[in-house]
Design a protein around this motif. Structure first.
Motif, PDB file in Angstrom:
ATOM      1  N   ASP A 259       0.843  -1.198   0.000  1.00 45.35           N
ATOM      2  CA  ASP A 259       0.000   0.000   0.000  1.00 45.35           C
ATOM      3  C   ASP A 259       0.886   1.259   0.000  1.00 45.35           C
ATOM      4  O   ASP A 259       0.637   2.198  -0.765  1.00 45.35           O
ATOM      5  CB  ASP A 259      -0.923  -0.014   1.226  1.00 45.35           C
ATOM      6  CG  ASP A 259      -2.039   1.007   1.112  1.00 45.35           C
ATOM      7  OD1 ASP A 259      -2.761   0.985   0.096  1.00 45.35           O
ATOM      8  OD2 ASP A 259      -2.170   1.847   2.018  1.00 45.35           O
ATOM      9  N   TYR A 260       1.928   1.224   0.824  1.00 44.09           N
ATOM     10  CA  TYR A 260       2.864   2.373   0.876  1.00 44.09           C
ATOM     11  C   TYR A 260       3.508   2.605  -0.501  1.00 44.09           C
ATOM     12  O   TYR A 260       3.640   3.757  -0.940  1.00 44.09           O
ATOM     13  CB  TYR A 260       3.931   2.100   1.946  1.00 44.09           C
ATOM     14  CG  TYR A 260       5.166   2.953   1.829  1.00 44.09           C
ATOM     15  CD1 TYR A 260       5.157   4.295   2.193  1.00 44.09           C
ATOM     16  CD2 TYR A 260       6.356   2.404   1.324  1.00 44.09           C
ATOM     17  CE1 TYR A 260       6.294   5.082   2.070  1.00 44.09           C
ATOM     18  CE2 TYR A 260       7.496   3.181   1.197  1.00 44.09           C
ATOM     19  CZ  TYR A 260       7.458   4.516   1.559  1.00 44.09           C
ATOM     20  OH  TYR A 260       8.594   5.287   1.416  1.00 44.09           O
TER      21      TYR A 260
ATOM     22  N   LEU B 286       1.391   4.753  -2.444  1.00 38.05           N
ATOM     23  CA  LEU B 286       1.016   6.052  -1.875  1.00 38.05           C
ATOM     24  C   LEU B 286       2.037   7.156  -2.163  1.00 38.05           C
ATOM     25  O   LEU B 286       1.689   8.329  -2.202  1.00 38.05           O
ATOM     26  CB  LEU B 286       0.868   5.924  -0.345  1.00 38.05           C
ATOM     27  CG  LEU B 286      -0.385   5.221   0.163  1.00 38.05           C
ATOM     28  CD1 LEU B 286      -0.262   4.932   1.662  1.00 38.05           C
ATOM     29  CD2 LEU B 286      -1.610   6.075  -0.094  1.00 38.05           C
ATOM     30  N   VAL B 287       3.296   6.770  -2.320  1.00 36.36           N
ATOM     31  CA  VAL B 287       4.354   7.778  -2.519  1.00 36.36           C
ATOM     32  C   VAL B 287       5.123   7.464  -3.803  1.00 36.36           C
ATOM     33  O   VAL B 287       5.101   6.337  -4.299  1.00 36.36           O
ATOM     34  CB  VAL B 287       5.339   7.817  -1.314  1.00 36.36           C
ATOM     35  CG1 VAL B 287       4.631   8.143  -0.023  1.00 36.36           C
ATOM     36  CG2 VAL B 287       6.087   6.499  -1.193  1.00 36.36           C
TER      37      VAL B 287
ATOM     38  N   LYS C  23      11.910   4.117  -1.632  1.00 32.35           N
ATOM     39  CA  LYS C  23      10.924   3.232  -0.981  1.00 32.35           C
ATOM     40  C   LYS C  23      11.573   1.977  -0.393  1.00 32.35           C
ATOM     41  O   LYS C  23      11.069   1.424   0.582  1.00 32.35           O
ATOM     42  CB  LYS C  23       9.807   2.873  -1.969  1.00 32.35           C
ATOM     43  CG  LYS C  23       9.033   4.095  -2.478  1.00 32.35           C
ATOM     44  CD  LYS C  23       7.808   3.691  -3.288  1.00 32.35           C
ATOM     45  CE  LYS C  23       7.590   4.615  -4.454  1.00 32.35           C
ATOM     46  NZ  LYS C  23       6.416   4.262  -5.271  1.00 32.35           N
TER      47      LYS C  23
ATOM     48  N   ARG D 157     -12.050   0.193  -3.094  1.00 32.39           N
ATOM     49  CA  ARG D 157     -10.680   0.404  -2.615  1.00 32.39           C
ATOM     50  C   ARG D 157     -10.363  -0.342  -1.322  1.00 32.39           C
ATOM     51  O   ARG D 157     -10.039   0.270  -0.301  1.00 32.39           O
ATOM     52  CB  ARG D 157     -10.408   1.899  -2.432  1.00 32.39           C
ATOM     53  CG  ARG D 157     -10.404   2.666  -3.727  1.00 32.39           C
ATOM     54  CD  ARG D 157     -10.065   4.098  -3.468  1.00 32.39           C
ATOM     55  NE  ARG D 157      -9.554   4.725  -4.697  1.00 32.39           N
ATOM     56  CZ  ARG D 157      -8.714   5.754  -4.690  1.00 32.39           C
ATOM     57  NH1 ARG D 157      -8.285   6.254  -3.577  1.00 32.39           N
ATOM     58  NH2 ARG D 157      -8.316   6.268  -5.832  1.00 32.39           N
TER      59      ARG D 157
END
Ligand SMILES: Cc1cc2nc3c(=O)[nH]c(=O)nc-3n(C[C@H](O)[C@H](O)[C@H](O)COP(=O)(O)O)c2cc1C
Length: 232
Positions: free
Chosen positions: A122-123, A126-127, A134, A211
């Protein structure tokens, strides 16, 4: 119900009755539909033109940037798209860092996160690798593929190493077709036939629009087999 609505409903039932009689002139097509059936109740609700398809995968795409920095991003718009050569399709927006990386290196890996890695996956979605490293942020380990110019996530149990053979402009997304050059798997997720066991890989499912993430459910039956005796 207003008089106009009742008239419309009556007209709809007559049309349905006539078309059913015509269709069932030869009764071998099936039983006659009851003309009194409330068709409006049986109709599906239109949800509009949306990317509503269940399930979609949660895949982590591994790439190198032009300076050799490894990056990962999460995608759900992907699937197997050819058996020979074995190929996978993934769709990315141009604004992602991974898009640039794939255009540059013509290669990527697909890393299958297990349930325990759902948070990291998920991370990764997100970025952007434009702003963050990462791998460093999560402590996961990038390993250079020995067959394509892309890194994979060492801690993930199942990896597809892909070389880009087609690029298709669709709209917001660009689709990359990657030929699967090799698949790497941890011994611990293999079954007796030496193939990955879905119950050991524990992949994650994504539901577009709502989602959410889900686990894979229980075993249902053997493919190309349970359909043999369903004819009435
Ligand atoms: C579950 C999930 C699925 C996603 N699917 C896609 C996708 O199919 N295509 C896409 O372009 N972005 C998708 N994203 C968004 C990207 O992962 C996100 O924009 C990411 O920051 C891009 O990383 P990058 O700039 O380092 O390449 C998804 C995100 C999540 C959380």
């Amino acid at each position: 119900m207003t008089i106009t609505q009742m008239q419309r409903k009556g007209a709809l039932n007559i049309i349905l009755f006539i078309s059913c009689e015509w269709y069932n002139g030869d009764r071998s097509y099936g039983q006659s539909i009851n003309p009194d059936m409330d068709v409006e109740d049986k109709m599906k609700k239109s949800l509009g033109s949306k990317t509503l398809l269940y399930p979609t995968p949660v895949w982590v795409v591994g790439t190198y940037d032009k300076d050799g920095k490894p990056n990962v991003m999460t995608i759900a718009w992907g699937g197997i798209c050819c058996s020979k050569p074995p190929c996978v399709a993934i769709s990315l927006r141009k604004e992602t860092y991974s898009y640039e990386n794939i255009m540059g290196k013509k290669a990527f890996t697909i890393n299958i996160p297990s349930e325990e890695h759902a948070g990291q996956a998920d991370y990764f979605g997100l970025v952007s690798g434009k702003n963050e490293n990462k791998f460093a942020a999560t402590g996961l380990t990038p390993i250079k593929s020995d067959v394509v110019d892309a890194p994979y996530v060492n801690e993930f149990s199942l990896i597809l190493e892909c070389k880009v053979i087609h690029t298709l402009e669709i709209g917001l997304h660009t689709q990359f077709i990657g030929e699967i050059i090799d698949v790497k798997a941890d011994e611990s997720v293999l079954n007796e036939q030496g193939l990955p066991d879905i119950e050991k890989v524990k992949p994650v499912i994504f539901t577009p629009e709502t989602r959410n993430y889900h686990k894979v459910g229980a075993y249902l039956g053997a493919a190309f087999s349970i359909g043999r005796n369903v004819r009435k």
